[in-house]
Write a protein that holds these residues in place. Structure first.
Motif, PDB file in Angstrom:
ATOM      1  N   ASP A 154       0.965  -1.288   0.083  1.00 30.81           N
ATOM      2  CA  ASP A 154       0.044   0.015   0.060  1.00 30.81           C
ATOM      3  C   ASP A 154       0.636   1.299  -0.205  1.00 30.81           C
ATOM      4  OD1 ASP A 154      -2.360   1.123   0.086  1.00 30.81           O
ATOM      5  OD2 ASP A 154      -2.087   1.662   2.283  1.00 30.81           O
ATOM      6  N   ALA A 155       1.920   1.183   0.879  1.00 31.97           N
ATOM      7  CA  ALA A 155       2.793   2.287   0.777  1.00 31.97           C
ATOM      8  C   ALA A 155       3.636   2.666  -0.541  1.00 31.97           C
ATOM      9  CB  ALA A 155       3.806   2.276   1.972  1.00 31.97           C
ATOM     10  N   TRP A 156       3.997   1.580  -1.330  1.00 31.71           N
ATOM     11  CA  TRP A 156       4.816   1.581  -2.434  1.00 31.71           C
ATOM     12  C   TRP A 156       4.022   1.901  -3.646  1.00 31.71           C
ATOM     13  CZ3 TRP A 156       8.670  -3.197  -1.751  1.00 31.71           C
ATOM     14  CH2 TRP A 156       9.596  -2.870  -1.066  1.00 31.71           C
ATOM     15  N   ILE A 157       2.969   1.056  -3.768  1.00 32.19           N
ATOM     16  CA  ILE A 157       2.002   1.273  -5.082  1.00 32.19           C
ATOM     17  C   ILE A 157       0.634   1.862  -4.852  1.00 32.19           C
ATOM     18  CG2 ILE A 157       3.557  -0.326  -6.363  1.00 32.19           C
ATOM     19  CD1 ILE A 157       1.299  -2.077  -6.121  1.00 32.19           C
ATOM     20  N   GLY A 158       0.092   1.806  -3.580  1.00 33.59           N
ATOM     21  CA  GLY A 158      -1.119   2.446  -3.394  1.00 33.59           C
ATOM     22  C   GLY A 158      -1.787   1.140  -2.939  1.00 33.59           C
ATOM     23  N   HIS A 159      -3.177   1.264  -2.834  1.00 35.41           N
ATOM     24  CA  HIS A 159      -4.112   0.163  -2.624  1.00 35.41           C
ATOM     25  C   HIS A 159      -4.012  -0.828  -3.831  1.00 35.41           C
ATOM     26  CE1 HIS A 159      -7.633  -1.801  -0.930  1.00 35.41           C
ATOM     27  NE2 HIS A 159      -8.052  -2.019  -2.220  1.00 35.41           N
ATOM     28  N   SER A 160      -3.968  -2.144  -3.259  1.00 37.22           N
ATOM     29  CA  SER A 160      -3.807  -3.135  -4.370  1.00 37.22           C
ATOM     30  C   SER A 160      -4.682  -4.418  -3.709  1.00 37.22           C
ATOM     31  CB  SER A 160      -2.600  -3.621  -4.426  1.00 37.22           C
ATOM     32  OG  SER A 160      -2.281  -4.894  -5.321  1.00 37.22           O
ATOM     33  N   SER A 161      -5.727  -4.891  -4.674  1.00 37.10           N
ATOM     34  CA  SER A 161      -6.474  -6.054  -4.259  1.00 37.10           C
ATOM     35  C   SER A 161      -5.647  -7.299  -4.450  1.00 37.10           C
ATOM     36  CB  SER A 161      -7.665  -6.014  -5.156  1.00 37.10           C
ATOM     37  OG  SER A 161      -8.375  -5.062  -4.874  1.00 37.10           O
ATOM     38  N   ILE A 162      -4.444  -7.099  -5.225  1.00 39.52           N
ATOM     39  CA  ILE A 162      -3.668  -8.396  -5.597  1.00 39.52           C
ATOM     40  C   ILE A 162      -2.703  -8.614  -4.221  1.00 39.52           C
ATOM     41  CG2 ILE A 162      -1.743  -9.048  -6.850  1.00 39.52           C
ATOM     42  CD1 ILE A 162      -2.954  -7.511  -9.310  1.00 39.52           C
ATOM     43  N   ALA A 163      -2.273  -7.584  -3.639  1.00 35.60           N
ATOM     44  CA  ALA A 163      -1.769  -8.038  -2.217  1.00 35.60           C
ATOM     45  C   ALA A 163      -2.574  -8.615  -1.288  1.00 35.60           C
ATOM     46  CB  ALA A 163      -1.206  -6.519  -1.733  1.00 35.60           C
ATOM     47  N   PHE A 164      -4.064  -8.138  -1.174  1.00 32.00           N
ATOM     48  CA  PHE A 164      -4.793  -8.760  -0.386  1.00 32.00           C
ATOM     49  C   PHE A 164      -5.119 -10.491  -0.645  1.00 32.00           C
ATOM     50  CE2 PHE A 164      -5.998  -4.638   0.588  1.00 32.00           C
ATOM     51  CZ  PHE A 164      -6.086  -4.450   1.938  1.00 32.00           C
ATOM     52  N   ALA A 165      -5.447 -10.449  -2.130  1.00 31.46           N
ATOM     53  CA  ALA A 165      -5.406 -11.887  -2.673  1.00 31.46           C
ATOM     54  C   ALA A 165      -4.286 -12.765  -2.106  1.00 31.46           C
ATOM     55  CB  ALA A 165      -5.491 -11.805  -4.078  1.00 31.46           C
ATOM     56  N   ILE A 166      -2.830 -12.265  -2.536  1.00 29.89           N
ATOM     57  CA  ILE A 166      -1.811 -13.089  -2.297  1.00 29.89           C
ATOM     58  C   ILE A 166      -1.537 -13.452  -0.662  1.00 29.89           C
ATOM     59  CG2 ILE A 166       0.773 -12.872  -2.027  1.00 29.89           C
ATOM     60  CD1 ILE A 166       0.598 -10.936  -4.623  1.00 29.89           C
ATOM     61  N   VAL A 167      -2.083 -12.588   0.109  1.00 28.41           N
ATOM     62  CA  VAL A 167      -1.978 -12.949   1.767  1.00 28.41           C
ATOM     63  C   VAL A 167      -2.953 -13.791   2.151  1.00 28.41           C
ATOM     64  CG1 VAL A 167      -2.455 -11.901   3.930  1.00 28.41           C
ATOM     65  CG2 VAL A 167      -0.994 -10.825   2.318  1.00 28.41           C
ATOM     66  N   ILE A 168      -4.239 -13.857   1.506  1.00 29.90           N
ATOM     67  CA  ILE A 168      -5.244 -14.561   1.694  1.00 29.90           C
ATOM     68  C   ILE A 168      -5.016 -16.217   1.176  1.00 29.90           C
ATOM     69  CG2 ILE A 168      -7.758 -15.275   1.130  1.00 29.90           C
ATOM     70  CD1 ILE A 168      -8.345 -12.063   1.274  1.00 29.90           C
ATOM     71  N   PHE A 169      -4.440 -16.040   0.119  1.00 27.23           N
ATOM     72  CA  PHE A 169      -4.183 -17.406  -0.661  1.00 27.23           C
ATOM     73  C   PHE A 169      -3.089 -18.079   0.168  1.00 27.23           C
ATOM     74  CE2 PHE A 169      -1.702 -20.165  -3.402  1.00 27.23           C
ATOM     75  CZ  PHE A 169      -2.644 -21.006  -3.881  1.00 27.23           C
ATOM     76  N   GLY A 170      -2.043 -17.358   0.708  1.00 27.43           N
ATOM     77  CA  GLY A 170      -0.928 -17.799   1.352  1.00 27.43           C
ATOM     78  C   GLY A 170      -1.439 -18.270   2.648  1.00 27.43           C
TER      79      GLY A 170
END
Length: 96
Positions: free
Chosen positions: A29-45
């Motif tokens: 979020d700090a580097w590229i702004g809000h990202s649904s992909i980051a949430f998806a990666i964490v949820i999948f992991g």
């Protein structure tokens, strides 16, 4: 190692995974702004890391240490089996 000790170790690893996941989302979020992909990666992991939870069962009746009354999941394992009353802090884990 007892069944409870193994389950407790898994719970601690999952808490660490949640903390790392939250830091990952904050960093993205700090580097590229809000990202649904980051949430998806964490949820999948976290989902993949938590599959091992199904292996922590009472050696007598096979009830899972993390589940309470069917589908309600607890964040910490039970010390005493809710079905047969076995003290899971004293029962060694089976390798089978």
């Amino acid at each position: 190692m007892t069944v409870y000790q193994g389950a407790r170790r898994h719970a601690r690893k999952m808490l660490l995974g949640v903390a790392i996941g939250a830091l990952f989302i904050i960093t993205v979020d700090a580097w590229i702004g809000h990202s649904s992909i980051a949430f998806a990666i964490v949820i999948f992991g976290l989902f993949m890391a938590n599959i091992g939870i199904l292996g922590f069962n009472c050696p007598n009746c096979r009830k899972n240490l993390f589940f309470y009354r069917g589908i309600l999941m607890l964040p910490w394992p039970n010390k005493v089996c809710g079905r047969c009353g076995t003290d899971l802090t004293k029962v060694p884990a089976s390798d089978a």
